[in-house]
Design a protein around this motif. Structure first.
Motif, short mmCIF file in Angstrom:
data_model
loop_
_atom_site.label_atom_id
_atom_site.label_comp_id
_atom_site.label_asym_id
_atom_site.label_seq_id
_atom_site.Cartn_x
_atom_site.Cartn_y
_atom_site.Cartn_z
N SER A 22 -1.87 -6.97 -4.78
CA SER A 22 -0.83 -6.67 -3.73
C SER A 22 -1.57 -6.55 -2.33
O SER A 22 -2.56 -6.08 -2.53
N ARG A 24 -2.04 -4.96 0.94
CA ARG A 24 -2.13 -3.47 1.71
C ARG A 24 -1.50 -3.68 3.18
O ARG A 24 -1.53 -4.81 3.54
N ARG A 30 -5.71 -5.44 -2.69
CA ARG A 30 -5.82 -4.31 -3.76
C ARG A 30 -6.61 -4.74 -4.75
O ARG A 30 -6.54 -6.03 -4.99
N TRP A 56 0.68 0.14 -9.30
CA TRP A 56 0.68 -1.14 -8.84
C TRP A 56 2.04 -1.56 -8.09
O TRP A 56 2.00 -2.48 -7.03
N ARG A 58 4.16 0.21 -6.64
CA ARG A 58 4.21 0.82 -5.35
C ARG A 58 3.64 0.37 -4.41
O ARG A 58 3.75 0.10 -3.01
N GLY A 59 2.45 -0.41 -4.78
CA GLY A 59 1.48 -1.24 -3.83
C GLY A 59 2.21 -2.53 -3.25
O GLY A 59 1.91 -2.99 -2.45
N THR A 60 3.18 -2.93 -4.19
CA THR A 60 3.82 -4.23 -3.77
C THR A 60 4.82 -3.93 -2.81
O THR A 60 5.26 -4.82 -1.97
N SER A 62 4.32 -2.37 0.23
CA SER A 62 3.67 -2.41 1.74
C SER A 62 4.20 -3.68 2.43
O SER A 62 4.56 -3.49 3.35
#
Length: 123
Positions: A22, A24, A30, A56, A58-60, A62
């Motif tokens: 994903s 940032r 990442r 992972w 939560r990383g999407t 952004s």
């Protein structure tokens, strides 16, 4: 919405796992996370066993953008929250594809996991 070409759709949908990166907030990627992927109709989906609290997933959030790689296919994607109306088809796809792992597949069929269902669309 952009659609997958048939060869990429087939290759990604048939793969046992894919690597997902994903973006940032600054546009860098990442580290890749290896996960299951399913095809339901002409769409591709992933889910977090830990639901919306999964790192992972939560990383999407952004930028809703990233990259997937599997078998010779590398594609830049956007992450779209699946509509709850899509969950039944995604559940069925997980059961069909990964049902030979009965004690594991049940973890992606919980309400917690369903809430994190993302549709992958090429960009």
């Amino acid at each position: 919405m952009t659609t997958w070409n048939e060869s990429d759709l087939m290759a990604i949908g048939a793969a046992e796992e894919l690597d997902l990166e994903s973006e940032r907030g600054d546009g860098t990627l990442r580290a890749p996370v290896t996960m299951w992927v399913v095809r339901a109709g002409d769409r591709l989906y992933v889910r977090s066993v830990k639901g919306v609290e999964g790192p992972w997933y939560r990383g999407t959030r952004s930028r809703h953008r990233g990259r997937v790689a599997v078998g010779g296919v590398r594609a830049d994607v956007t992450f779209h929250d699946a509509d709850p109306g899509e969950y039944a088809g995604v559940d069925a796809a997980y059961r069909t594809k990964y049902g030979h792992y009965p004690s594991i597949v049940e973890h992606v069929l919980t309400e917690t996991a369903r809430a994190s269902t993302l549709r992958l669309e090429p960009r």
